[in-house]
Write a protein that holds these residues in place. Sequence first.
Motif, PDB file in Angstrom:
ATOM      1  N   ASN A  93       0.746  -1.346   0.026  1.00  0.00           N
ATOM      2  CA  ASN A  93       0.091  -0.231   0.193  1.00  0.00           C
ATOM      3  C   ASN A  93       0.365   1.216   0.316  1.00  0.00           C
ATOM      4  N   LYS A  97       2.685   8.487  -5.950  1.00  0.00           N
ATOM      5  CA  LYS A  97       1.299   9.355  -5.664  1.00  0.00           C
ATOM      6  C   LYS A  97       1.137   8.936  -6.900  1.00  0.00           C
ATOM      7  N   GLU A 100      -0.082   5.637  -8.626  1.00  0.00           N
ATOM      8  CA  GLU A 100      -1.081   4.466  -7.460  1.00  0.00           C
ATOM      9  C   GLU A 100       0.329   3.011  -7.844  1.00  0.00           C
ATOM     10  N   TYR A 125      -1.559   2.445   8.035  1.00  0.00           N
ATOM     11  CA  TYR A 125      -2.014   3.481   7.259  1.00  0.00           C
ATOM     12  C   TYR A 125      -3.025   3.993   8.365  1.00  0.00           C
ATOM     13  N   VAL A 138       2.600   8.080  -1.538  1.00  0.00           N
ATOM     14  CA  VAL A 138       1.522   8.510  -0.180  1.00  0.00           C
ATOM     15  C   VAL A 138       0.393   6.907   0.521  1.00  0.00           C
ATOM     16  N   LEU A 140      -2.341   3.504   0.459  1.00  0.00           N
ATOM     17  CA  LEU A 140      -3.701   3.145   0.535  1.00  0.00           C
ATOM     18  C   LEU A 140      -4.111   3.028   1.581  1.00  0.00           C
ATOM     19  N   PRO A 141      -5.387   2.474   1.584  1.00  0.00           N
ATOM     20  CA  PRO A 141      -5.846   1.943   2.973  1.00  0.00           C
ATOM     21  C   PRO A 141      -6.201   0.237   2.381  1.00  0.00           C
ATOM     22  N   TRP A 142      -6.134  -0.876   3.082  1.00  0.00           N
ATOM     23  CA  TRP A 142      -5.425  -1.927   3.141  1.00  0.00           C
ATOM     24  C   TRP A 142      -7.110  -2.617   2.090  1.00  0.00           C
ATOM     25  N   LYS A 144      -8.179  -0.750  -0.265  1.00  0.00           N
ATOM     26  CA  LYS A 144      -7.942  -0.516  -1.592  1.00  0.00           C
ATOM     27  C   LYS A 144      -7.198  -1.744  -1.871  1.00  0.00           C
ATOM     28  N   VAL A 145      -6.215  -2.471  -1.519  1.00  0.00           N
ATOM     29  CA  VAL A 145      -5.064  -3.549  -2.330  1.00  0.00           C
ATOM     30  C   VAL A 145      -4.880  -4.855  -1.976  1.00  0.00           C
TER      31      VAL A 145
END
Length: 489
Positions: A93, A97, A100, A125, A138, A140-142, A144-145
Motif C-alpha cells: 500500500n 503519488k 499509484e 495506514y 502516498v 493507500l488503505p488496505w 483498496k489493495v
Amino acid sequence: MGGLSKKAYQLEKIRGLHELPYLTLDGGNLLFKQERLSPGLLRQAKIAAEGIVDSYNLMGYDAVAVGRYDLAAGLSFLQEQAAGSKFTWLSANLVNKSDEKPLFSPSVIQKAGNLSVGIIGLTEYDGSLRSLENDAAVLLPWQKVLPELVADLEAKCDLIILLSNNNPKQNEEIAESFSNIHIIIQSTPHSRNIAPQLKNNSLLAKTGKQGKYLGWMLVSWYKSKTWGRAGAVKDLALKKQELDGIIGRISRIERRENEEELAKNSSYQKLVSTRERLLSEIIFLENELYDLREEGQAPSTFENQFVALDINLPDQPDVEKIVSAVKQKVNQEGRNQAAVTSQTSSGSELMTEELVFAGWLVCAECHKAQTEFWQRTDHASAYQSLVGQDQQFNLDCLPCHVTAEYKEIKISDDETALLSLPTKLQQIGCEVCHGPGKNHAASLEASAISRKPDIAICLRCHTSERDEKFNFDNDIEKIACPAGRRSNE
Ligand code: HEC
Ligand code: HEC
Ligand code: HEC
Ligand code: HEC
C-alpha cells in the motif's frame, strides 16, 4: 542493535532443532525506533540502520514489511537499503503519488518444503505519513489493495501470510474480511508478546517490541487450509497430559501395595477406570483426526514459542562483528558532530550559567560524606564506562550514562547537546536522583531539593532491556547516600 547478535545465535539454534523447512520473516519497524528523529540523531541512526540490514542479510531473512518507522530517514534512504537487501521489503500500500504504482514489492511467493507460501506486506495506514511529506509517495488503505492481491495469491499458494504494520484493530478487521489470509504477523510498537489468537481463519501473532524476543511458530499445514476445529487438537493434548498424570499415580500406588491391598483400595480402582476411559477417548480423537487428514479436512496446527534475547546469551560471531564495526562508526560520527556543535553557539551556551544542572562538584562542597559514598558507586564512573568502549559519542548510549535529565527536565531538546557536555556532567551525578540543585545550593532550603528518588527515576535507565534483575527495594539500598553532617553546619 546490540540484541542482533543474540538474535542471530537463537535463530541458528532454533533452525538446528528441526529438520524442517523454514521462513524467516519480520513485520517491519526494523530500522528506526521512532517515526521522526531529529537531524542529529538521524545521522547516527542511519549508520545503525545500515548495520541492521547487513545483519538481516547474514541471518538469512526472507521478507520484511515496510513499517512506518522504517521511513524515518525518507523514502530514498529506504530504497537504497532495499537495493542492498538480500531479503524482500514488502509493502502493498505504499505507492507512487501520481500513478499509484507500488514502490516496493506488494508480495512475494516463497517455497517452504513443498508448500508455496504467499507473503504480503502492509505499511500502517492512518491517512497521513509525515516522513513522506517531501516524497512523491502516498499510503493507500488496505481495503483498496488487499482484495485483488489476495485473490491472485490464493490461486498460486497453499498458505498466505500477511506481514502487517497496521494497528491490532485494523488487523482484526483484515482477519474478519479474508478467511484466506492464514497468518498475520504484526509489528505495531509498544506492545508485548501476544500468543497467536485465532480470528476467523487467521492466526494473529505478535512479538514484543524492539527485538527483545524472537517468536517462532511450528506450523503443520494440511489441505483443509484451515485452523478451524483446532479444539480437537487441543483436547487431545490435554487428555494425553491427564493420562500421563494418572499413570504416574497408579504406578506409585502399585509400588506401595500388594495385590490384595490394591483390590480393596477404592481410589486405586477409580484411577484405573479413569485410565481406561481416557485411553479410549484418546484413540477416538486420534482416529477422528486421522480420518480428517486423509480426507484433506484436518485442521492445521501450530506450536508457538517466544525466545528471550537475553543479554547473557552468546553472540553469533559474524553478526557481532557487524555490530561492533557499526558502533565504532557511530561513535566516530558522534565525535565529528561534537566537533561541529562545540563551535556553534548552542554548544558553548551549554557551558554557561544557563545550564539547568549545577554538577556534582557544587554539591560536594557541603555534602562530603554523600559525595565520597557516591564516588564509589558505578554511577560516578558511568561515562567512563562508555569511554572504555569508545562509545562516549553514541547518542544511543549517552542519555543513560550522564547527568542531563531529571523527570521532565532536560538539558536541551536537541539530543546532540549530549555530545558536548561539560566534564562536570559526564557521570550519573547527584542531580539525576535529587533533581536540579542550583536553587538549593544558593538557598540551602531542603524544600528546593528532592530527598528520595522514586522508582520512576531509576526505571528511565534501569529498563528491563538493560537491567532485567532491577529491584527497586534492594537496589536503592546499594546506592542510597548515607546520612551525614553537612560541612557547612
Ligand atoms: C552550600 C551548601 C550546600 C550545597 C552547595 C548543597 N547543599 Fe544540599 N543541603 C545543604 C543543607 C544545609 C541542607 C539541609 C537543609 C535542611 O535540612 O533544612 C541540605 C540538604 C540536602 C538534601 C536533603 C533534603 C531533605 O529533604 O532532607 C539533599 C538531597 C541535598 N541537600 C542535595 C544536594 C545536591 C544534589 C546538591 C548539589 C546540586 C546540594 N545539595 C548542594 C547544603 C548544601
Ligand atoms: C541516568 C540513568 C540512571 C539512573 C536514573 C539510575 N541509574 Fe543506576 N545505573 C545506571 C548505569 C549506567 C549503571 C552502570 C554504570 C557503569 O557500570 O558504568 C548503573 C548502576 C547501578 C547500580 C549498580 C551500581 C553499584 O555501584 O553497585 C545500582 C544498584 C543502581 N544503578 C541503582 C539505581 C537506582 C536504585 C536508581 C534510582 C534511584 C538508579 N540506579 C538510577 C544508570 C542509571
Ligand atoms: C536505557 C538506558 C541505557 C542505555 C541506552 C545504555 N545503557 Fe549502558 N547501562 C545501563 C544500566 C542501567 C546499566 C547497569 C546495568 C546493571 O547494573 O546490570 C548499564 C551498564 C553499562 C555498562 C557497564 C556494565 C557492563 O555491562 O559492563 C557499560 C559498559 C554500558 N552500560 C555501555 C553502554 C553502551 C556502549 C551503550 C550504547 C550502545 C549503553 N550502555 C546504553 C543503562 C543504559
Ligand atoms: C542513584 C541515585 C542517587 C545519586 C546519584 C545520588 N544520591 Fe544522594 N541519595 C539517594 C538516596 C536513595 C538517598 C536516601 C534518601 C532517603 O532514604 O531518604 C540519598 C540521600 C542523600 C542525602 C540526604 C542524606 C541524609 O542526611 O539523610 C544527601 C544530602 C544526598 N543524598 C546528596 C547527594 C550528593 C551530594 C550526591 C552526588 C555527589 C548524591 N546524593 C547522589 C540517591 C542518590
